[in-house]
Design a protein around this motif. Sequence first.
Motif, PDB file in Angstrom:
ATOM      1  N   VAL A 136       0.862  -1.181   0.000  1.00 43.65           N
ATOM      2  CA  VAL A 136       0.000   0.000   0.000  1.00 43.65           C
ATOM      3  C   VAL A 136       0.902   1.236   0.000  1.00 43.65           C
ATOM      4  CG1 VAL A 136      -1.776   1.259   1.260  1.00 43.65           C
ATOM      5  CG2 VAL A 136      -1.811  -1.237   1.215  1.00 43.65           C
ATOM      6  N   THR A 184      -1.827   3.707  -4.635  1.00 47.22           N
ATOM      7  CA  THR A 184      -3.081   2.977  -4.444  1.00 47.22           C
ATOM      8  C   THR A 184      -4.099   3.761  -3.626  1.00 47.22           C
ATOM      9  OG1 THR A 184      -2.121   1.876  -2.512  1.00 47.22           O
ATOM     10  CG2 THR A 184      -1.942   0.741  -4.620  1.00 47.22           C
ATOM     11  N   ALA A 185      -3.735   4.909  -3.083  1.00 45.10           N
ATOM     12  CA  ALA A 185      -4.677   5.726  -2.311  1.00 45.10           C
ATOM     13  C   ALA A 185      -5.557   6.540  -3.273  1.00 45.10           C
ATOM     14  CB  ALA A 185      -3.916   6.662  -1.374  1.00 45.10           C
ATOM     15  N   VAL A 241      -7.738   2.984   1.348  1.00 44.22           N
ATOM     16  CA  VAL A 241      -6.336   3.221   1.684  1.00 44.22           C
ATOM     17  C   VAL A 241      -6.223   4.604   2.308  1.00 44.22           C
ATOM     18  CG1 VAL A 241      -3.969   3.343   0.805  1.00 44.22           C
ATOM     19  CG2 VAL A 241      -5.612   1.750  -0.229  1.00 44.22           C
TER      20      VAL A 241
END
Length: 257
Positions: A34, A38-39, A64
């Motif tokens: 993460v 991926t946020a 996330v």
Amino acid sequence: MQVMAKGGIVKSGIHVEPAEHAIAKGAFHLDLSVDVHTAPLARVLVYVILPSGELVAHSAGFAVENCFSNKVKLAFAATEGLPGSSTHLHLAASKDSLCAIRAVDKSVLLMKPEAELSPQSVYNPLPVKDLRGYSYQNDNLNEPDLEKCVTPKSIIVDGIQYTPVRSQGKGDPYELLKNAGLKVFTNVRIHRPKSCTSEVENSIRGFEEDTSIALPVEAPERSPSEPPSPVLSVAEMEQLVRNFSPETWLWLETSVE
């Protein structure tokens, strides 16, 4: 396996699971890192193509934390100080970071709390956070299902009769790909087999839903003994709003080498 975030594919890969005793069944773990790419939302799509040409897929979304590539830390040398006294401000950040420092009175943010900088205020204006569907510029780009319908048939195994049961909106790989915003060019079967009785049942069900009648509902009467609802006076509704705020004390930009 594919991982989508911010409307694009950020990660993809292939996992080979060895079959034991010629049984196409097994379990394995996926390790996903993460990070800022991926946020704020990562959607994971896992699929497999069976030897018969059928596609089996499943997807799940994971929230996330709103994070950034460059880390920064800001702190005063002392938590409290006397009016007019000097203080020191310590700033630590990642290499090649451009930092903006602002020092204002708390009352400034009382008038406009939405002006406060936060990870949410940076991520919320993103144009795409979760891509879904096949809509582009108000055009629906769904693909028609050209496969022929299948007539459901019952089978008998060891003297027991099994009748197929059709589920609504479940187990369709095409819908999973559509909800992930992916357009797939393939020769495998991505549509769930449709029953030949589906169109007739859907038309009957739609007719039954259209013939429903909405009846008016009267509001319940209040009992005479029931006390009336409290009414706030104008004086109670007034709020003391501070309309004067001091000027900004500090506003500068500094780079970290």
